[in-house]
Structure formats: structure tokens, C-alpha cells
Scaffold this motif. Structure first.
Motif, PDB file in Angstrom:
ATOM      1  N   ASP A   1      35.999  20.671 -21.556  1.00  0.00           N
ATOM      2  CA  ASP A   1      35.615  19.985 -20.307  1.00  0.00           C
ATOM      3  C   ASP A   1      36.857  19.472 -19.563  1.00  0.00           C
ATOM      4  OD1 ASP A   1      32.952  20.445 -20.856  1.00  0.00           O
ATOM      5  OD2 ASP A   1      32.543  18.406 -21.571  1.00  0.00           O
ATOM      6  N   ARG A   2      37.802  18.902 -20.321  1.00  0.00           N
ATOM      7  CA  ARG A   2      39.016  18.400 -19.674  1.00  0.00           C
ATOM      8  C   ARG A   2      39.838  19.544 -19.093  1.00  0.00           C
ATOM      9  NH1 ARG A   2      42.943  14.635 -23.028  1.00  0.00           N
ATOM     10  NH2 ARG A   2      43.384  16.606 -24.073  1.00  0.00           N
ATOM     11  N   LEU A   3      39.868  20.657 -19.798  1.00  0.00           N
ATOM     12  CA  LEU A   3      40.558  21.846 -19.290  1.00  0.00           C
ATOM     13  C   LEU A   3      39.989  22.248 -17.930  1.00  0.00           C
ATOM     14  CD1 LEU A   3      42.246  24.446 -19.508  1.00  0.00           C
ATOM     15  CD2 LEU A   3      40.491  25.364 -21.016  1.00  0.00           C
TER      16      LEU A   3
ATOM     17  N   ILE B   1      45.824  14.225 -14.911  1.00  0.00           N
ATOM     18  CA  ILE B   1      45.736  15.685 -14.978  1.00  0.00           C
ATOM     19  C   ILE B   1      46.693  16.152 -16.061  1.00  0.00           C
ATOM     20  CG2 ILE B   1      45.758  17.829 -13.643  1.00  0.00           C
ATOM     21  CD1 ILE B   1      45.859  16.160 -11.088  1.00  0.00           C
ATOM     22  N   LYS B   2      46.198  16.998 -16.950  1.00  0.00           N
ATOM     23  CA  LYS B   2      47.027  17.383 -18.111  1.00  0.00           C
ATOM     24  C   LYS B   2      47.959  18.530 -17.721  1.00  0.00           C
ATOM     25  CE  LYS B   2      46.518  17.947 -23.125  1.00  0.00           C
ATOM     26  NZ  LYS B   2      47.415  16.860 -23.524  1.00  0.00           N
ATOM     27  N   THR B   3      48.978  18.212 -16.916  1.00  0.00           N
ATOM     28  CA  THR B   3      49.908  19.244 -16.461  1.00  0.00           C
ATOM     29  C   THR B   3      51.106  19.325 -17.410  1.00  0.00           C
ATOM     30  OG1 THR B   3      51.431  17.922 -15.140  1.00  0.00           O
ATOM     31  CG2 THR B   3      49.358  18.565 -14.087  1.00  0.00           C
TER      32      THR B   3
ATOM     33  N   THR C   1      50.916   1.764 -20.019  1.00  0.00           N
ATOM     34  CA  THR C   1      50.024   2.835 -19.575  1.00  0.00           C
ATOM     35  C   THR C   1      49.521   3.593 -20.807  1.00  0.00           C
ATOM     36  OG1 THR C   1      51.935   4.252 -19.115  1.00  0.00           O
ATOM     37  CG2 THR C   1      50.944   3.067 -17.241  1.00  0.00           C
ATOM     38  N   GLU C   2      50.439   4.288 -21.483  1.00  0.00           N
ATOM     39  CA  GLU C   2      50.065   5.056 -22.676  1.00  0.00           C
ATOM     40  C   GLU C   2      51.335   5.531 -23.361  1.00  0.00           C
ATOM     41  OE1 GLU C   2      48.115   8.796 -21.627  1.00  0.00           O
ATOM     42  OE2 GLU C   2      49.359   8.979 -19.844  1.00  0.00           O
ATOM     43  N   GLY C   3      51.168   6.233 -24.475  1.00  0.00           N
ATOM     44  CA  GLY C   3      52.304   6.853 -25.149  1.00  0.00           C
ATOM     45  C   GLY C   3      52.705   8.125 -24.425  1.00  0.00           C
ATOM     46  N   THR C   4      53.706   8.827 -24.967  1.00  0.00           N
ATOM     47  CA  THR C   4      54.149  10.069 -24.334  1.00  0.00           C
ATOM     48  C   THR C   4      53.165  11.199 -24.611  1.00  0.00           C
ATOM     49  OG1 THR C   4      55.415  10.852 -26.239  1.00  0.00           O
ATOM     50  CG2 THR C   4      56.549   9.401 -24.687  1.00  0.00           C
ATOM     51  N   SER C   5      52.419  11.086 -25.703  1.00  0.00           N
ATOM     52  CA  SER C   5      51.405  12.097 -26.014  1.00  0.00           C
ATOM     53  C   SER C   5      50.255  11.460 -26.776  1.00  0.00           C
ATOM     54  CB  SER C   5      52.021  13.255 -26.809  1.00  0.00           C
ATOM     55  OG  SER C   5      52.616  12.770 -27.987  1.00  0.00           O
ATOM     56  N   SER C   6      49.949  10.220 -26.427  1.00  0.00           N
ATOM     57  CA  SER C   6      48.866   9.500 -27.107  1.00  0.00           C
ATOM     58  C   SER C   6      48.442   8.320 -26.245  1.00  0.00           C
ATOM     59  CB  SER C   6      49.345   8.998 -28.476  1.00  0.00           C
ATOM     60  OG  SER C   6      50.496   8.181 -28.328  1.00  0.00           O
ATOM     61  N   ASN C   7      47.243   7.821 -26.487  1.00  0.00           N
ATOM     62  CA  ASN C   7      46.761   6.632 -25.793  1.00  0.00           C
ATOM     63  C   ASN C   7      47.018   5.394 -26.648  1.00  0.00           C
ATOM     64  OD1 ASN C   7      44.395   8.833 -24.611  1.00  0.00           O
ATOM     65  ND2 ASN C   7      45.517   7.537 -23.177  1.00  0.00           N
TER      66      ASN C   7
ATOM     67  N   SER D   1      45.351  10.288 -30.569  1.00  0.00           N
ATOM     68  CA  SER D   1      45.539  11.614 -29.972  1.00  0.00           C
ATOM     69  C   SER D   1      44.829  12.624 -30.863  1.00  0.00           C
ATOM     70  CB  SER D   1      47.016  11.981 -29.836  1.00  0.00           C
ATOM     71  OG  SER D   1      47.535  12.407 -31.074  1.00  0.00           O
ATOM     72  N   ALA D   2      44.685  13.825 -30.324  1.00  0.00           N
ATOM     73  CA  ALA D   2      43.915  14.857 -31.035  1.00  0.00           C
ATOM     74  C   ALA D   2      44.486  15.134 -32.424  1.00  0.00           C
ATOM     75  CB  ALA D   2      43.881  16.139 -30.209  1.00  0.00           C
ATOM     76  N   THR D   3      45.812  15.083 -32.559  1.00  0.00           N
ATOM     77  CA  THR D   3      46.403  15.424 -33.854  1.00  0.00           C
ATOM     78  C   THR D   3      46.773  14.209 -34.700  1.00  0.00           C
ATOM     79  OG1 THR D   3      48.527  15.695 -32.730  1.00  0.00           O
ATOM     80  CG2 THR D   3      47.259  17.695 -33.156  1.00  0.00           C
TER      81      THR D   3
ATOM     82  N   HIS E   1      43.250  11.084 -19.779  1.00  0.00           N
ATOM     83  CA  HIS E   1      41.960  10.663 -20.335  1.00  0.00           C
ATOM     84  C   HIS E   1      41.787  11.338 -21.689  1.00  0.00           C
ATOM     85  CE1 HIS E   1      40.492   9.856 -15.943  1.00  0.00           C
ATOM     86  NE2 HIS E   1      41.656   9.315 -16.211  1.00  0.00           N
ATOM     87  N   GLY E   2      42.326  10.688 -22.699  1.00  0.00           N
ATOM     88  CA  GLY E   2      42.344  11.284 -24.033  1.00  0.00           C
ATOM     89  C   GLY E   2      40.934  11.573 -24.526  1.00  0.00           C
ATOM     90  N   ILE E   3      40.781  12.726 -25.124  1.00  0.00           N
ATOM     91  CA  ILE E   3      39.484  13.076 -25.693  1.00  0.00           C
ATOM     92  C   ILE E   3      39.243  12.238 -26.949  1.00  0.00           C
ATOM     93  CG2 ILE E   3      38.052  14.968 -26.565  1.00  0.00           C
ATOM     94  CD1 ILE E   3      38.871  15.052 -23.515  1.00  0.00           C
ATOM     95  N   THR E   4      40.307  11.993 -27.691  1.00  0.00           N
ATOM     96  CA  THR E   4      40.194  11.126 -28.869  1.00  0.00           C
ATOM     97  C   THR E   4      39.828   9.716 -28.432  1.00  0.00           C
ATOM     98  OG1 THR E   4      42.030  12.449 -29.704  1.00  0.00           O
ATOM     99  CG2 THR E   4      41.348  10.561 -31.042  1.00  0.00           C
ATOM    100  N   ARG E   5      40.445   9.251 -27.355  1.00  0.00           N
ATOM    101  CA  ARG E   5      40.131   7.937 -26.784  1.00  0.00           C
ATOM    102  C   ARG E   5      38.645   7.847 -26.451  1.00  0.00           C
ATOM    103  NH1 ARG E   5      39.067   6.153 -21.920  1.00  0.00           N
ATOM    104  NH2 ARG E   5      39.740   4.067 -21.230  1.00  0.00           N
TER     105      ARG E   5
END
Ligand code: PMP
Length: 280
Positions: A49-51, A146-148, A179-185, A244-246, A206-210
Motif C-alpha cells: 500500500d505504501r509503495l 514519500i519513500k524516495t 522527527t525520526e531516525g535515518t531508517s526508523s521511527n 522499522s521493518a527489519t 509513515h513506517g509500516i512497523t509504526r
């Protein structure tokens, strides 16, 4: 190792995109990352969905249907024999002679998929220890939702963390709020038991894990406050953690070299980590 590039499975070491790819020239591309556990995508639909949302925000045409993409991803996981790991997807606006404006309609987006093995036992070990973060000024653009692949500030901040012996950098906006981490909320648990994380505005991904953890935590009875918090507040908090996802839920035990609470991973972080894993 096998990668997937524009419709073909290829040897990873030979896989390439063109020098006039918009992703290479302008970071005109989006990406997505799914964790893989026991060969299965975690929280698959949320990431799909985020994609779709990322593509829509940049007006990049979807190169394949979700059903087709799912088949390709499964096949890539199989070919690379990924038990635990991740799938990385990138879609750029495609290959075109360099010009800032969008290329002509019909330009085919570039689709790239790779996989990576992850040692989830090592991740669990890290979670048992807790990690350190440093704070850095947030130097990114105004649409971090936006996940650019426009990730230069994130890479500089992550390297600053590594150079300081820390695991992650928490980026701080001009008003002093994380705000957030470099690759995590980023999250804290306040002394009075509320879970606090920044609202899903334009300043964070908008982290999916979040999102999943919000559902898991509220149904477990935790009070949620979606609001910004400062580093000072995090240092006063009962617990801090990142998602984060991982990483799933990763306790943060030090910020800028100072301990959060007693400097040990907290029980709520551990409980939420288990609840999250059970949910996905
Ligand atoms: N924020 C940023 C900047 C990220 O890059 C990521 C991971 N891609 C996250 C947060 C966490 O998002 P997710 O839970 O979907 O992995």
C-alpha cells in the motif's frame, strides 16, 4: 545471488541500470523494504500500500500489478534461498536523456528487486542489549513521508552515528522536536505510561512497523499520544525505542551518550517487540 531488473532475473553482480536512469541522475525513484521471516514477507500488504502511495505522490506509473509483483518477489526469495532477510524494491521514473522535467509519457519505469539475508538472532541479541542513538539536525526535504531514494542526509546522519559508535541518529527539526531516525521511527514511553510517537505528517516516513505497532499497542491497552517529543523529554522517559521493518521494536538505551532511565532495555519495549512479532 540473483537480482530482478526490468522483467529479468539476473546474476546480482552483473545486474545494472543505465547511466541515464532518472534514479541515478535525480533520485527520481522510490523504494520499499519488506522483512522476510521463514521465507515469508512480513506485513506484506502495508508495504504494498505504501509503495502505491509513493508512486502516486511522484506520479510514476506502476510498472506491474501487485499480483505480478508478489509472484516475482516470491520467486526471488526462492531463488536466493532467503529464510530470514529482506526484499528491497526500487522503482525509478525510468531511462531518459537528462532533463529535469519528466520524460515523455510512455517512458518505462525501472524496476529493481534485490534480497539480503539477515541474522535475526543477531537482531534479537541487539534488542536484548539495547542500542545507542545520537541526535543530529534534520537536514532533509519537506516530504519525508514519500519513500524516495533521496537519502543523502539520512546516509550522512547514519554515518555520524557510526562514527560516534551509535546505532542510529535521531533527527531533530528546527523547533527541537525529534522527527525520526535515518531508517526508523522514534518512540518514547513517558513516566506516566503513555506511548509517544510523532504524528504521521510530512516530516516522517509513515513506517509500516509504526502503524502496526500502534494497532498492537492500543489493543493491548497502552495509551497512545501521537505528538512530537524532544531529546530532553526522551532522556526523562521511562523507555525509548525505535521501529522499522527489519529492527521490529528496538530498545534505545542511550541518547547522545546519556542513559535513558537506568540505561537498560525496558520491559514495555520487550513486551511490544513480542506482541509485534506475534501480530505479523
Ligand atoms: N523512517 C525512515 C526514514 C525509514 O527509512 C524507515 C525504514 N524504511 C522507517 C522510518 C521505518 O519504516 P518501516 O517500519 O516501514 O520499515
Amino acid at each position: 545471488r540473483i537480482a530482478y531488473v526490468n522483467g529479468r532475473f539476473q546474476r546480482h553482480d552483473l545486474a545494472a541500470v543505465h547511466i541515464e536512469d532518472r534514479g541515478f541522475q535525480f533520485a527520481d525513484a522510490i523504494y520499499e523494504v519488506w522483512a522476510v521471516r521463514k521465507g515469508e514477507l512480513l506485513d506484506a500488504e502495508g508495504h504494498f500500500d505504501r509503495l502505491d502511495r509513493s508512486l502516486g505522490e511522484l506520479r510514476i506509473a506502476h510498472p506491474v500489478t501487485r499480483a505480478a509483483l508478489t509472484i516475482v518477489i516470491r520467486e526471488l526469495i526462492r531463488r536466493n534461498r532467503i529464510g530470514d532477510g529482506l526484499v528491497y524494491l526500487q522503482i525509478s521514473r525510468g531511462r531518459a536523456r537528462r532533463d529535469h522535467g519528466f520524460p515523455p509519457p510512455g517512458t518505462r519505469p525501472t524496476l529493481v528487486l534485490t534480497t539480503k539475508r539477515l541474522d535475526l538472532d543477531a537482531v534479537a541479541g541487539r534488542a536484548a542489549q539495547g542500542v545507542s542513538v545520537i541526535s543530529v539536525p534534520d537536514q532533509r526535504w519537506a516530504r519525508c513521508d514519500i519513500k524516495t531514494v533521496n537519502l543523502l542526509p539520512n546516509t550522512l546522519a547514519k554515518q555520524a552515528a557510526r562514527d560516534a559508535g551509535a546505532y542510529e541518529a535521531w533527527q531533530v527539526d528546527a523547533d527541537g522536536f525529534v522527527t525520526e531516525g535515518t531508517s526508523s521511527n522514534a518512540w518514547i514511553l513517558t513516566a506516566d505510561g503513555a506511548l509517544v510517537t510523532r504524528p504521521a505528517d510530512h516530516a516522517i516516513l509513515h513506517g509500516i512497523t509504526r502503524a502496526t505497532l500502534i494497532r498492537v499497542a492500543t489493543s493491548a491497552g497502552y495509551r497512545l499520544e501521537e505528538r512530537p517529543f524532544t531529546i530532553a523529554e526522551a532522556l526523562e522517559a521511562r523507555e525509548a525505542f525505535l521501529t522499522s521493518a527489519t529492527n521490529f521494536v528496538m530498545p534505545v538505551t542511550r541518547i547522545d551518550g546519556r542513559p535513558v532511565a537506568n540505561g537498560e532495555p525496558g520491559s514495555v519495549s520487550a513486551e511490544l517487540r513480542q506482541a509485534y512479532l506475534a501480530a505479523v
